[in-house]
Design a protein around this motif. Structure first.
Motif, PDB file in Angstrom:
ATOM      1  N   PHE A 387      91.832  -5.253   0.804  1.00  0.00           N
ATOM      2  CA  PHE A 387      91.577  -6.464   0.024  1.00  0.00           C
ATOM      3  C   PHE A 387      90.970  -6.145  -1.339  1.00  0.00           C
ATOM      4  O   PHE A 387      91.151  -6.907  -2.304  1.00  0.00           O
ATOM      5  N   PRO A 453      93.680 -11.788   5.223  1.00  0.00           N
ATOM      6  CA  PRO A 453      93.777 -13.129   4.632  1.00  0.00           C
ATOM      7  C   PRO A 453      93.248 -13.185   3.199  1.00  0.00           C
ATOM      8  O   PRO A 453      93.790 -13.948   2.380  1.00  0.00           O
ATOM      9  N   ALA A 454      92.224 -12.408   2.873  1.00  0.00           N
ATOM     10  CA  ALA A 454      91.731 -12.393   1.488  1.00  0.00           C
ATOM     11  C   ALA A 454      92.798 -11.855   0.555  1.00  0.00           C
ATOM     12  O   ALA A 454      93.027 -12.403  -0.535  1.00  0.00           O
ATOM     13  N   ALA A 476      99.003 -15.142   6.149  1.00  0.00           N
ATOM     14  CA  ALA A 476      97.541 -15.018   6.062  1.00  0.00           C
ATOM     15  C   ALA A 476      96.879 -15.698   7.251  1.00  0.00           C
ATOM     16  O   ALA A 476      95.997 -15.122   7.918  1.00  0.00           O
ATOM     17  N   SER A 556      84.716  -7.298   5.668  1.00  0.00           N
ATOM     18  CA  SER A 556      86.061  -7.751   5.327  1.00  0.00           C
ATOM     19  C   SER A 556      86.258  -9.201   5.746  1.00  0.00           C
ATOM     20  O   SER A 556      86.868 -10.004   5.013  1.00  0.00           O
ATOM     21  N   TRP A 557      85.767  -9.541   6.914  1.00  0.00           N
ATOM     22  CA  TRP A 557      85.871 -10.911   7.428  1.00  0.00           C
ATOM     23  C   TRP A 557      85.122 -11.888   6.524  1.00  0.00           C
ATOM     24  O   TRP A 557      85.609 -12.995   6.248  1.00  0.00           O
ATOM     25  N   SER A 560      87.376 -12.697   3.608  1.00  0.00           N
ATOM     26  CA  SER A 560      88.472 -13.588   3.987  1.00  0.00           C
ATOM     27  C   SER A 560      87.979 -15.008   4.219  1.00  0.00           C
ATOM     28  O   SER A 560      88.642 -15.978   3.825  1.00  0.00           O
TER      29      SER A 560
END
Length: 582
Positions: A387, A453-454, A476, A556-557, A560
């Motif tokens: 990302f 998703p990001a 995504a 990371s989550w 996103s």
């Protein structure tokens, strides 16, 4: 109906952990859904892995009333057009002619924020080194199992910026004075038997005695940001303990975390919570170390010529060298920090500002000219860090289009086209390649699912309306679904869903051994594991990958979750920070 928000504050609902997720009892054909649920206005899809075509219906769990009907095509069912009112209850899916139903799921307009944001913050609270849920510091960084590339502070800033009002309304759990008293007490016992954990208690002691604390009423996210940067101010030299050839040093990606904070200072009005003296220390840290740590340069490790290839053996695919699969040197990771520092310094230090913007341009130009998206290691192979590449490029294009190099729009579109080409399957799942690998060879790739998703939503935001944009958005959301049960194992990534995800019926069925490494089993809101290639396209009894979470997964989550919020229509995200932060 399962509780939507109140039970996840502390995250310890009385729920047993499933040992072996299976299709619902009596079901002749498994139905894979997101067990948490779907956004009212978002893509809503499920997978029927054993039935290619057929008819399905959606029923209310309470009352078993049919409320929607549709068709299964190529193992996929789409009910995006079903947009019930908030609070209407839970639903399940039934396939015509088959016994049993899917696991229950919710459909709510603000479901992801209500279900995921508090567990995300809970994890960051619990995972803090020394002061969190275990008195250790595996890796020697502010968060247990953290390292120079784990992006914790920027991820918190992205999340905070996505909806400051919501974040400021969250319960306060961190008490700076109580934490200080506890860890500095003579009775406190620090566990130093962990790699790179030397000098940590000295850093923690200095953090609590030399720095002005954040305001008592500051949101936990802000206190966490202060903790992360304050710890690094006291202990900036780090080394990744997992087979990294680089020595202990001040890494550029550590310095970059400070750049994110400096840019956010005015945008998020952080002076309400953090002393100006702390900002000044952070600014001095960047100006002292950014160039020396390589922030203005093009990292040779970005080149795909340095990437190792997986080796096929009798027991499966093996990675002899972990580059790029750890995501340590994500191409272009320093572009956005350079752009941020340009904005921070252009009035006070115009000569320095010129260096920052020129570096960002050169680094972006290198990606345009030299990085081939068709090489899997350059994209999905970056594991939990992909990302950074896409978000950085998109930010440059959206916020400084007159300065961005030419062909940047086209480069982002090319990435989107590669993603879509690798996602034409019954899971809407972006594969590693279209030959041998669905997922990253050998390794657990949960962080890639969490961060993707990001990537996709950022790229979609600069695409023209049309098939590519809509399909990228669909993919995504499919990766969120995958994290929470729409996968061949029909299991959510959390192997302890009772610690943060009460709507999950089936958590990941195997646990990492407790009381070793970073002790992440003690943290609420963790994401642990996901199916590997061995379980795709549908082999739920396939080989398990390593079932351990990682702070990078949750960082990371966080990013996103921020993009999921800011990508929503303006009327549904009224509290987001100004567009320049997105």
């Amino acid at each position: 109906m399962r509780p939507l928000f109140c039970s996840i504050l502390l995250g310890f609902a009385s729920v047993s952990v499933a040992q072996d997720p299976l299709p619902a009892a009596g079901s002749a054909s498994p139905i894979a859904v997101n067990q948490v649920g779907y956004l009212t206005d978002g893509p809503k899809r499920f997978t029927s892995p054993l039935l290619k075509t057929g008819a399905f219906s959606i029923q209310t769990v309470k009352g078993n009333k049919t409320v929607y009907k549709g068709a299964i095509n190529n193992h996929l069912g789409d009910f995006s057009g079903f947009k019930p009112a908030n609070g209407a209850g839970e639903y399940s899916i039934n396939i015509k002619g088959q016994k049993g139903t899917s696991f229950p799921f919710s459909i709510e307009r603000n479901l992801y924020q209500e279900q995921f944001w508090q567990p995300a913050i809970n994890f960051m609270i619990d995972c803090r080194s020394v002061v969190g849920t275990h008195p250790s510091a595996y890796g020697g960084c502010p968060w247990r199992d953290g390292t120079y590339y784990s992006y914790e502070v920027p991820s918190l800033l992205w999340l905070y910026a996505a909806d400051p009002v919501f974040m400021e309304g969250m319960p306060r759990q961190i008490n700076w004075q109580e934490d200080k008293q506890r860890v500095l007490s003579p009775e406190f016992r620090y566990d130093e038997k962990n790699p790179q954990s030397e000098d940590v208690m000295e850093a923690v002691t200095r953090y609590y005695t030399e720095l002005e604390p954040p305001a008592d009423k500051a949101p936990d996210a802000v206190k966490l940001i202060h903790w992360g940067l304050g710890f690094y101010l006291m202990k900036p030299y780090t080394k990744d303990p997992s087979q990294d050839i680089l020595p202990k040093q001040i890494h550029g990606q550590v310095v970059a975390q400070f750049a994110h904070f400096l840019y956010a200072w005015d945008k998020l009005k952080l002076n309400r919570w953090i002393a100006r003296s702390f900002y000044d220390k952070c600014l001095d840290f960047v100006l002292t170390h950014w160039k020396a740590s390589g922030g203005l340069a093009i990292d040779p490790n970005w080149s795909t010529s340095t990437y190792s290839e997986p080796i096929k053996t009798d027991s499966g695919w093996v990675l002899k060298i972990l580059h790029p699969y750890k995501g340590r040197h994500v191409p272009g990771h320093s572009i956005l920090p350079n752009l941020y520092m340009y904005q921070v310094t252009k009035n006070r230090f115009p000569v320095l500002a010129r260096d920052f913007i020129n570096a960002a341009k050169n680094q972006t130009r290198w990606i345009i000219d030299s990085l081939d998206w068709n090489i899997p290691g350059a994209t999905k192979g970056q594991r939990g860090g992909e990302f950074k590449t896409i978000v950085n490029l998109v930010w440059f294009l959206k916020n400084m289009p007159d300065q961005a190099p030419g062909e940047l729009q086209h480069k982002i579109e090319e990435w989107a086209q590669v993603v879509v080409s690798r996602s034409d399957n019954m899971w809407d799942f972006r594969r590693y390649d279209l030959v041998d690998h669905w997922t990253i060879p050998e390794m657990n790739e949960t962080g890639n699912l969490a961060g993707f998703p990001a990537c996709a939503l950022a790229a979609a935001s600069v695409l023209k309306e049309g098939t590519l944009k809509s399909r990228l958005t669909e993919i995504a959301y499919a990766h969120i679904d995958n994290l929470f049960g729409r996968n061949p194992k029909m299991a959510a990534a959390a192997n302890r869903p009772h610690k943060g995800y009460p709507l999950v019926e089936n958590g990941w069925p195997i646990h990492y051994k407790p009381d070793v490494c970073a002790r992440l089993e003690l943290c609420r809101g963790g994401l642990d594991a996901s199916p590997g290639t061995e379980m795709y396209p549908y082999n739920p009894q396939g080989k398990f990958r390593h079932p351990e979470g990682w702070i990078i997964w949750n960082a990371s989550w966080n990013v996103s979750l921020a993009f999921l919020q800011t990508s929503r229509p303006a009327h549904e995200n009224k509290n987001g920070a100004d567009a320049a932060y997105r």
